[in-house]
Design a protein around this motif. Structure first.
Motif, PDB file in Angstrom:
ATOM      1  N   SER A  88      35.454  35.452  54.616  1.00 51.67           N
ATOM      2  CA  SER A  88      36.433  34.797  52.821  1.00 51.67           C
ATOM      3  C   SER A  88      36.941  33.867  53.770  1.00 51.67           C
ATOM      4  O   SER A  88      38.099  33.322  54.013  1.00 51.67           O
ATOM      5  CB  SER A  88      37.093  36.387  53.185  1.00 51.67           C
ATOM      6  N   GLU A 123      39.331  27.993  47.864  1.00 49.92           N
ATOM      7  CA  GLU A 123      38.583  28.952  46.386  1.00 49.92           C
ATOM      8  C   GLU A 123      37.230  27.769  45.851  1.00 49.92           C
ATOM      9  O   GLU A 123      36.060  28.383  45.993  1.00 49.92           O
ATOM     10  CB  GLU A 123      39.282  30.113  45.862  1.00 49.92           C
ATOM     11  N   LEU A 125      32.728  34.754  44.237  1.00 52.38           N
ATOM     12  CA  LEU A 125      33.774  35.643  43.482  1.00 52.38           C
ATOM     13  C   LEU A 125      34.762  36.687  44.347  1.00 52.38           C
ATOM     14  O   LEU A 125      35.316  37.334  43.946  1.00 52.38           O
ATOM     15  CB  LEU A 125      33.465  35.577  42.023  1.00 52.38           C
ATOM     16  N   THR A 126      33.223  37.959  44.691  1.00 57.98           N
ATOM     17  CA  THR A 126      33.354  39.298  45.375  1.00 57.98           C
ATOM     18  C   THR A 126      33.398  39.172  46.986  1.00 57.98           C
ATOM     19  O   THR A 126      34.623  39.996  47.238  1.00 57.98           O
ATOM     20  CB  THR A 126      32.472  40.365  44.322  1.00 57.98           C
ATOM     21  N   LEU A 167      41.614  36.038  44.321  1.00 57.11           N
ATOM     22  CA  LEU A 167      40.768  35.368  43.615  1.00 57.11           C
ATOM     23  C   LEU A 167      41.256  34.155  42.456  1.00 57.11           C
ATOM     24  O   LEU A 167      43.137  34.050  43.239  1.00 57.11           O
ATOM     25  CB  LEU A 167      41.030  36.323  42.165  1.00 57.11           C
ATOM     26  N   SER A 218      42.697  30.690  40.168  1.00 62.35           N
ATOM     27  CA  SER A 218      42.932  30.911  39.411  1.00 62.35           C
ATOM     28  C   SER A 218      42.030  30.992  37.637  1.00 62.35           C
ATOM     29  O   SER A 218      40.339  30.720  38.139  1.00 62.35           O
ATOM     30  CB  SER A 218      44.425  29.885  39.244  1.00 62.35           C
ATOM     31  N   THR A 227      37.739  29.362  38.546  1.00 60.81           N
ATOM     32  CA  THR A 227      37.130  30.362  37.933  1.00 60.81           C
ATOM     33  C   THR A 227      36.027  29.610  36.868  1.00 60.81           C
ATOM     34  O   THR A 227      34.752  29.570  37.315  1.00 60.81           O
ATOM     35  CB  THR A 227      37.446  31.563  37.350  1.00 60.81           C
TER      36      THR A 227
END
Length: 223
Positions: free
Chosen positions: A36, A42, A110-111, A117, A119, A123
């Motif tokens: 991860s 992200e 994403l998952t 998660l 922002s 995203t």
């Protein structure tokens, strides 16, 4: 024309050619998102996903367009009411496959690929990059499809060369000449992907439109 799109997507699935793109995409996603991404990175992880699956999206588009035999393509053009409608139907079928694989990549990242998660702005920007990757994949796949490049060996080499050219050119000051995939990653790493997205998306869309225009022009001489 919708019936022809459904026919081509169905033929692509029934021929099991979808696995030629699906398996590499799954392998790439498993590697990219094996751990991860830490909090704060992200955007980088999702941008990497969009860039790395692009050649396999192109492969999927090429496979969709090549599934139909050459003789059937002529019949399809007659049934669809003209060569232009047949070309559009083929591109829409290829786009359908590319969007499905791009959605898989984005959803996986994403998952399963993030520690937290991102922002809404990140995203949305990452989702846009995956859409742009799908569009670029359609163009690159179409330009290396059998009707344009009859030789399978040259077609594959052309697809790989096109993707490598994207990486190299987009890393240079001339990034605006191609889909700026390297610039996507740089913007994500710098943390300003949402701010730079309009400019990067515009450059990407211009290249895609130019590529589609070239494909349409070439198809006029290749029934």
């Amino acid at each position: 024309m919708i019936a022809l799109v459904v026919f081509r997507v169905t033929a692509y699935l029934r021929s099991h050619r979808a696995f030629q793109a699906l398996l590499p995409v799954l392998a790439v996603l498993a590697i990219v998102h094996g751990n991860s991404a830490p909090v704060g990175s992200e955007a980088t992880a999702l941008a990497d996903s969009a860039v790395l699956v692009l050649p396999f999206l192109a492969w999927a588009a090429r496979s969709v367009l090549d599934t139909e035999p050459d003789q059937q393509r002529v019949i399809s053009a007659t049934g669809a009411g003209g060569g232009a409608r047949e070309v559009v139907a083929g591109l829409l079928a290829a786009l359908t496959a590319c969007v499905a694989f791009a959605a898989l990549a984005f959803g996986w990242g994403l998952t399963l690929g993030l520690s937290a998660l991102p922002s809404p702005a990140v995203t949305g920007a990452a989702a846009t990059l995956h859409v742009l990757a799908a569009l670029a994949g359609v163009v690159l796949g179409a330009l290396t499809s059998r009707v344009i490049v009859p030789s399978p060996a040259l077609s594959i080499m052309g697809l790989l060369a096109g993707y490598l050219a994207m990486l190299l050119v987009s890393a240079s000051p001339l990034y605006w000449l191609t889909v700026p995939v390297t610039a996507w990653i740089k913007a994500a790493t710098a943390g300003d992907l949402p701010a730079r997205l309009p400019a990067l998306a515009t450059v990407s869309l211009v290249w895609c439109v130019a590529g589609l225009a070239a494909y349409a022009a070439l198809r006029r001489t290749r029934p």
